[in-house]
Scaffold this active site. Structure first.
Site, PDB file in Angstrom:
ATOM      1  N   ARG A 148      -7.618  54.311   0.036  1.00  0.00           N
ATOM      2  CA  ARG A 148      -8.486  53.758   1.097  1.00  0.00           C
ATOM      3  C   ARG A 148      -9.546  54.785   1.501  1.00  0.00           C
ATOM      4  NH1 ARG A 148      -4.296  49.947   4.038  1.00  0.00           N
ATOM      5  NH2 ARG A 148      -4.989  48.078   3.000  1.00  0.00           N
ATOM      6  N   LYS A 196       5.177  31.097   0.048  1.00  0.00           N
ATOM      7  CA  LYS A 196       5.049  29.887   0.863  1.00  0.00           C
ATOM      8  C   LYS A 196       3.761  29.109   0.625  1.00  0.00           C
ATOM      9  CE  LYS A 196       7.541  31.573   4.897  1.00  0.00           C
ATOM     10  NZ  LYS A 196       7.280  32.102   6.243  1.00  0.00           N
ATOM     11  N   GLY A 207      -3.114  42.906  -1.417  1.00  0.00           N
ATOM     12  CA  GLY A 207      -1.687  42.692  -1.186  1.00  0.00           C
ATOM     13  C   GLY A 207      -0.868  42.716  -2.460  1.00  0.00           C
ATOM     14  N   GLY A 222      -5.132  40.175   3.738  1.00  0.00           N
ATOM     15  CA  GLY A 222      -5.380  39.109   4.711  1.00  0.00           C
ATOM     16  C   GLY A 222      -6.838  38.698   4.721  1.00  0.00           C
TER      17      GLY A 222
HETATM   18  P1  AMP Z   1       3.280  35.881  -0.295  1.00  0.00           P
HETATM   19  O1  AMP Z   1       3.374  36.914   0.766  1.00  0.00           O
HETATM   20  O2  AMP Z   1       3.362  34.482   0.194  1.00  0.00           O
HETATM   21  O3  AMP Z   1       2.132  36.114  -1.256  1.00  0.00           O
HETATM   22  O4  AMP Z   1       4.611  36.027  -1.139  1.00  0.00           O
HETATM   23  C1  AMP Z   1       4.926  37.151  -1.871  1.00  0.00           C
HETATM   24  C2  AMP Z   1       6.403  37.239  -2.003  1.00  0.00           C
HETATM   25  O5  AMP Z   1       6.878  36.071  -2.634  1.00  0.00           O
HETATM   26  C3  AMP Z   1       6.850  38.404  -2.843  1.00  0.00           C
HETATM   27  O6  AMP Z   1       7.632  39.240  -2.043  1.00  0.00           O
HETATM   28  C4  AMP Z   1       7.688  37.755  -3.934  1.00  0.00           C
HETATM   29  O7  AMP Z   1       8.863  38.472  -4.215  1.00  0.00           O
HETATM   30  C5  AMP Z   1       8.029  36.411  -3.352  1.00  0.00           C
HETATM   31  N1  AMP Z   1       8.297  35.403  -4.377  1.00  0.00           N
HETATM   32  C6  AMP Z   1       7.444  34.898  -5.267  1.00  0.00           C
HETATM   33  N2  AMP Z   1       8.057  34.018  -6.059  1.00  0.00           N
HETATM   34  C7  AMP Z   1       9.348  33.936  -5.664  1.00  0.00           C
HETATM   35  C8  AMP Z   1      10.462  33.174  -6.071  1.00  0.00           C
HETATM   36  N3  AMP Z   1      10.372  32.300  -7.081  1.00  0.00           N
HETATM   37  N4  AMP Z   1      11.617  33.342  -5.385  1.00  0.00           N
HETATM   38  C9  AMP Z   1      11.708  34.218  -4.372  1.00  0.00           C
HETATM   39  N5  AMP Z   1      10.678  34.963  -3.933  1.00  0.00           N
HETATM   40  C10 AMP Z   1       9.507  34.822  -4.567  1.00  0.00           C
END
Ligand code: AMP
Length: 416
Positions: A37, A221, A373, A396
């Protein structure tokens, strides 16, 4: 219209107040463990110093609690030392970002010199706009607003000009980001090279993408990515969906997802998105599954629906092939979110395979933009960062940009 750049400011002899993002990771002994950074900001700093400007740098670091005994670890002092080392010149340090300590340092600066102010978030006013969201009406109280205004005035008094080079915070109307530039004279407010680069790549992708334009979205999610999917669908040719969020779409189609992460309360929304996508949303066809998410657990490749005792933790080989084929001819690729639980081996395989494909397609002329991220971390982990067109420095912020949200702190910068 593009924004005024630091390159357009006549900085010689002027105090240039620069909002940077020095929110770096530190270990227990206050040593910086990753200084990217800081290094990414150096072009802006060098430009100001080489042109005789007096650079006054400000940033936040972490989330101080307000209790002095706990907050020493959030001091920006180690950052000043790292800046000195990187530029081979002294970097003065003000032990407070406002008040006499800050003013003394700011007025003592000579042309071509730099100073860093202590953590902005040692003053609650900096991000009080976020804290006020917890108020019963969600608005700032008169007292909070007074503090915000006063803090902004004190910061603005330190400089003659203002530069925003903190992309990671551009989606937040914090005082140093949003109020301070509005208190600066017209024509003296610019963006730094880092923000300029981010806006250029992300902006071009959304406004005039080289086609086909393929988005790759993953992560845990659907609910976190609704805005992005809705904003991207009319603009892209395809959206490839991986990660746990794919199982919410599967469940919406009444396909068995076993024990996989799945947002049962978002099934209607997933159905709506699928209906409005006109075939642009491409879902996985197989999974790497296991009984639980644990390193070394026995895994099974499952084609199609998952049995009740298994959870899908990564995209399977047929999906990797299908997604890679869709990416092969892409002109623009935007990627946000991992394809599986990539922090735990072997569930990183799908994410790494796609990172390799995207790197190869970039080598053949495609533009690849990696959201900050987790996707950025995966690309770094695979050693492929240098092969991508652009890796965003703000997780973000890049997500909100892809959602089509306007950035208040950028809007108040002068037009170029
Ligand atoms: P996000 O913050 O929504 O981008 O999600 C990222 C997180 O989703 C990471 O920590 C991944 O380990 C988790 N993740 C992605 N795919 C899966 C999955 N199929 N099962 C469990 N965790 C997942």
């Amino acid at each position: 219209m593009s924004k005024k750049s630091v390159r357009d400011l006549a900085v010689r002899g002027r105090r240039v107040l620069v909002r940077a993002d020095f929110n770096v990771p530190l270990d227990d002994r206050q040593s910086i463990t990753d200084d990217r950074r800081i290094t990414q900001f150096l072009p802006t700093l060098r430009h100001i110093l080489d042109n005789g400007g007096r650079a006054i740098l400000m940033s936040h670091l972490g989330r101080p609690s307000g209790k002095p005994e706990e907050d020493a670890k959030f001091s920006l002092k180690p950052v000043a030392a790292r800046i000195e080392k990187l530029i081979g010149k002294p970097c003065r340090f003000a032990k407070d970002c406002v008040g006499p300590a800050a003013m003394e340092v700011a007025t003592a600066l000579k042309d071509g010199e730099v100073a860093l102010l202590e953590n902005l978030r040692f003053h609650k006013a900096e991000d009080i706009i976020d804290k006020a969201k917890k108020n019963p009406d969600g608005k700032l109280t008169a007292e909070q607003d007074g503090k915000r205004v006063e803090f902004g005035k004190q910061l603005a008094a330190l400089g003659d000009m203002y530069v925003n080079d903190a992309f990671g915070t551009c989606h937040r109307k914090h005082v140093s980001m949003y109020d301070v530039p509005q208190l600066m004279p017209k024509g003296a407010r610019a963006i730094g090279f880092l923000v300029e680069k981010e806006l250029k790549y992300l902006g071009q992708a959304l406004q005039s993408p080289k086609r086909p334009f393929v988005a790759v979205l993953g992560g845990a999610k659907v609910s976190d990515k609704i805005g992005v999917i809705k904003n991207l669908l009319p603009k892209v040719d395809k959206v490839l969906i991986g990660g746990a969020m794919a199982y919410t779409f599967w469940a919406a189609q009444d396909r068995g997802v076993g024990k996989s992460l799945c947002e049962r309360d978002k099934l209607d929304l997933a159905r709506e998105l699928l209906a409005s996508a006109g075939g642009k949303l491409i879902l996985p066809v197989d999974s790497v599954a296991a009984a639980e998410l644990k390193a070394g657990v026995a895994t099974k490749i499952v084609d199609g629906e998952l049995p009740p005792e298994l959870m899908g933790l990564d995209i399977g080989p047929r999906t990797i092939q299908a997604f890679s084929a869709a990416l092969e001819s892409a002109g623009t690729i935007v990627w946000n979110g991992p394809m599986g639980a990539f922090e735990t081996r072997p569930f990183d395989a799908g994410t790494i395979a796609l990172a390799k494909t995207i790197a190869a397609v970039t080598g053949k002329g495609a533009i690849s933009i990696i959201g900050g991220g987790d996707s950025a971390a995966a690309v770094e982990q695979a050693g492929l960062a240098a092969k991508m067109t652009h890796i965003s420095t703000g997780g973000g912020a890049s997500l909100e940009f892809l959602e089509g949200k306007k950035f208040g702190p950028v809007e108040v910068i002068d037009e170029g």
